[in-house]
Design a protein around this motif. Structure first.
Motif, short mmCIF file in Angstrom:
data_model
loop_
_atom_site.label_atom_id
_atom_site.label_comp_id
_atom_site.label_asym_id
_atom_site.label_seq_id
_atom_site.Cartn_x
_atom_site.Cartn_y
_atom_site.Cartn_z
N GLU A 129 34.83 -166.57 -45.88
CA GLU A 129 34.47 -167.99 -46.01
C GLU A 129 34.80 -168.52 -47.40
N THR A 130 34.62 -167.66 -48.40
CA THR A 130 34.86 -168.09 -49.77
C THR A 130 36.35 -168.19 -50.08
N CYS A 131 37.10 -167.24 -49.54
CA CYS A 131 38.52 -167.18 -49.89
C CYS A 131 39.40 -168.06 -49.01
N SER A 132 39.06 -168.20 -47.74
CA SER A 132 39.98 -168.85 -46.80
C SER A 132 40.27 -170.33 -47.12
N GLY A 167 37.00 -153.27 -57.26
CA GLY A 167 38.16 -152.39 -57.49
C GLY A 167 39.52 -153.03 -57.28
N ARG A 168 39.56 -154.34 -57.11
CA ARG A 168 40.89 -154.95 -56.94
C ARG A 168 41.70 -154.79 -58.24
N LYS A 169 43.00 -154.58 -58.09
CA LYS A 169 43.85 -154.56 -59.28
C LYS A 169 44.33 -155.96 -59.60
N GLN A 170 44.66 -156.69 -58.55
CA GLN A 170 45.14 -158.06 -58.75
C GLN A 170 44.95 -158.88 -57.49
N ILE A 171 45.05 -160.17 -57.67
CA ILE A 171 44.97 -161.09 -56.53
C ILE A 171 46.32 -161.13 -55.83
N VAL A 172 46.28 -161.06 -54.51
CA VAL A 172 47.50 -161.11 -53.71
C VAL A 172 47.55 -162.48 -53.04
N ILE A 221 43.87 -163.61 -45.08
CA ILE A 221 42.60 -164.35 -45.09
C ILE A 221 41.90 -164.18 -46.45
N VAL A 222 41.81 -162.95 -46.93
CA VAL A 222 41.27 -162.73 -48.28
C VAL A 222 42.37 -162.21 -49.19
N LYS A 223 42.27 -162.55 -50.45
CA LYS A 223 43.36 -162.27 -51.38
C LYS A 223 43.09 -161.06 -52.27
N CYS A 224 41.96 -160.42 -52.11
CA CYS A 224 41.67 -159.22 -52.89
C CYS A 224 41.40 -158.07 -51.94
N ARG A 225 41.78 -156.88 -52.36
CA ARG A 225 41.65 -155.73 -51.48
C ARG A 225 40.18 -155.35 -51.27
N ASP A 235 44.84 -172.97 -59.66
CA ASP A 235 43.46 -173.36 -59.38
C ASP A 235 42.61 -172.14 -59.00
N LEU A 236 43.22 -171.20 -58.32
CA LEU A 236 42.53 -169.96 -57.94
C LEU A 236 42.16 -169.16 -59.19
N GLY A 237 43.09 -169.16 -60.15
CA GLY A 237 42.83 -168.50 -61.43
C GLY A 237 42.57 -167.01 -61.28
N ASP A 238 41.82 -166.46 -62.21
CA ASP A 238 41.42 -165.06 -62.13
C ASP A 238 40.12 -165.02 -61.34
N CYS A 239 40.25 -165.25 -60.06
CA CYS A 239 39.11 -165.63 -59.21
C CYS A 239 37.98 -164.59 -59.18
N THR A 240 36.79 -165.11 -59.33
CA THR A 240 35.59 -164.25 -59.20
C THR A 240 34.63 -164.89 -58.19
N ARG A 241 35.18 -165.68 -57.27
CA ARG A 241 34.31 -166.45 -56.37
C ARG A 241 33.57 -165.60 -55.36
N CYS A 242 34.12 -164.46 -54.99
CA CYS A 242 33.38 -163.58 -54.07
C CYS A 242 33.31 -162.19 -54.66
N LYS A 243 32.51 -161.33 -54.03
CA LYS A 243 32.25 -160.03 -54.63
C LYS A 243 33.45 -159.09 -54.63
N LEU A 244 34.51 -159.44 -53.90
CA LEU A 244 35.68 -158.57 -53.91
C LEU A 244 36.32 -158.47 -55.30
N HIS A 245 36.02 -159.41 -56.15
CA HIS A 245 36.64 -159.37 -57.48
C HIS A 245 36.13 -158.19 -58.30
N GLU A 246 34.97 -157.68 -57.93
CA GLU A 246 34.39 -156.59 -58.74
C GLU A 246 34.31 -155.29 -57.95
S1 SF4 Z 1 38.99 -162.45 -52.24
FE1 SF4 Z 1 39.50 -164.57 -52.66
S2 SF4 Z 1 37.55 -165.57 -53.18
FE2 SF4 Z 1 37.24 -163.35 -53.34
S3 SF4 Z 1 37.60 -162.92 -55.50
FE3 SF4 Z 1 39.55 -162.57 -54.41
S4 SF4 Z 1 40.66 -164.49 -54.57
FE4 SF4 Z 1 38.51 -164.91 -55.11
#
Ligand code: SF4
Length: 302
Positions: free
Chosen positions: A199-202, A122-127, A182-186, A109-120
């Motif tokens: 708030e978006t990730c938790s 410099g993250r390499k992958q979702i943790v 709490i957040v899944k992207c670096r 359901d999380l998928g290749d998440c772009t819900r918050c700005k951390l996705h753009e």
């Molecule tokens: S930190 Fe969480 S909400 Fe933000 S892009 Fe990564 S997985 Fe999505």
């Protein structure tokens, strides 16, 4: 600009929406608030907390995280107001008895998440999280660092090694517990995750907690503690006591699960910087062990 609801009011709203969903009612409309009332909410209910929260997430350095002042460390473990209906809606993992399968569904359901700005940034992958899907003990940190980002697993760098040692000292193995953040992207440069990112990730973390149904959650560090608890207090006050915790905005498949007890201790990265605090962290873990009925291995206990 969206305002922030009082956490208790938000939870009550989520519960009400869920109740309507259970009755089969899914369509809602929103009445515009009276102007005066809206202004009142912004200033009286949320204004002071909101102001403190913005201060907490802007540009603070990691060295300061563990002992942030009460004002600087405020955080609200809630989703943005606009997400209330999304959070209250049925989730793919609802009704799935096997927790490992349910966690997979959350990850999908999380998928290749772009819900918050951390996705753009410099993250390499979702943790996502790692460990025993039926763990009695769960550790929650702040967010992935460089090593975690590279390997896709939480707590695998130097701080992770220390966490492993802490787990071992408790008489457990890493694979016995569940570990998430709490957040899944670096966050870039290992900065503190910002309020909107948390708030978006938790909500996904809340779903993971509801699936794992741990007896105890250990919040690692001030950022994790304050996001989970919505308590505006310094580490010196957060540690050394128990909190009752139920993940907000989600339901567990096990209606008999009473929720977890939550304890707060120092983040391993902080302990690497200030090893003198290791004894204090060990006291926190001993409190957890006592509650879980875990006898430490002889060597660690001496
Ligand atoms: S930190 Fe969480 S909400 Fe933000 S892009 Fe990564 S997985 Fe999505």
């Amino acid at each position: 600009m969206p305002h922030t609801l009082d956490p208790a009011l938000r939870r009550a709203l989520v519960e009400r929406v869920r109740y309507y969903h259970e009755l089969g009612i899914y369509d809602f409309y929103r009445r515009e608030p009276a102007l005066g009332h809206s202004a009142e909410i912004g200033s009286a209910a949320a204004g002071s907390v909101q102001a403190a929260s913005s201060a907490s997430y802007s540009g603070s350095q990691s060295e300061l995280r563990e002992e942030m002042s009460a004002r600087k460390s405020a955080a609200i473990p809630v989703v943005a107001e606009d997400n209330i209906f999304e959070i209250a809606a049925p989730k793919p993992e609802y009704g799935v008895a096997d927790p490992a399968t349910a966690l997979k569904l959350i990850r999908e359901d999380l998928g290749d998440c772009t819900r918050c700005k951390l996705h753009e940034q410099g993250r390499k992958q979702i943790v996502f999280g790692v460990g025993n899907a039926r763990a009695e003990l769960m550790f929650v940190g702040e967010g992935p660092g460089a090593d975690e980002d590279a390997q896709g697993e939480p707590f695998v760098g130097r701080a992770g090694q220390l966490l492993n040692n802490m787990i071992k000292a408790m008489g457990l193995r890493r694979e016995d517990v569940y570990i998430a953040n709490i957040v899944k992207c670096r966050p870039p440069g290992n900065r503190t995750p910002e309020r909107d990112e948390c708030e978006t990730c938790s909500p996904f973390l809340m779903r993971q907690i509801a699936v794992v149904k741990p007896k105890v959650i250990v919040a690692l560090g001030a950022v994790a503690a304050k996001n989970l608890l919505a308590i505006n207090a310094p580490m010196s006050e957060l540690r050394g006591r128990w909190y009752d915790f139920k993940p907000a905005g989600v339901r567990s498949n096990d209606s008999a699960w009473p929720g977890a007890r939550l304890a707060v201790t120092y983040h391993p990265a902080f302990l690497l910087r200030d090893p003198r605090q290791k004894g204090e962290a060990w006291k926190d873990l001993q409190m957890v062990m006592k509650y879980l009925g875990i006898e430490p291995p002889k060597k660690a206990a001496e």
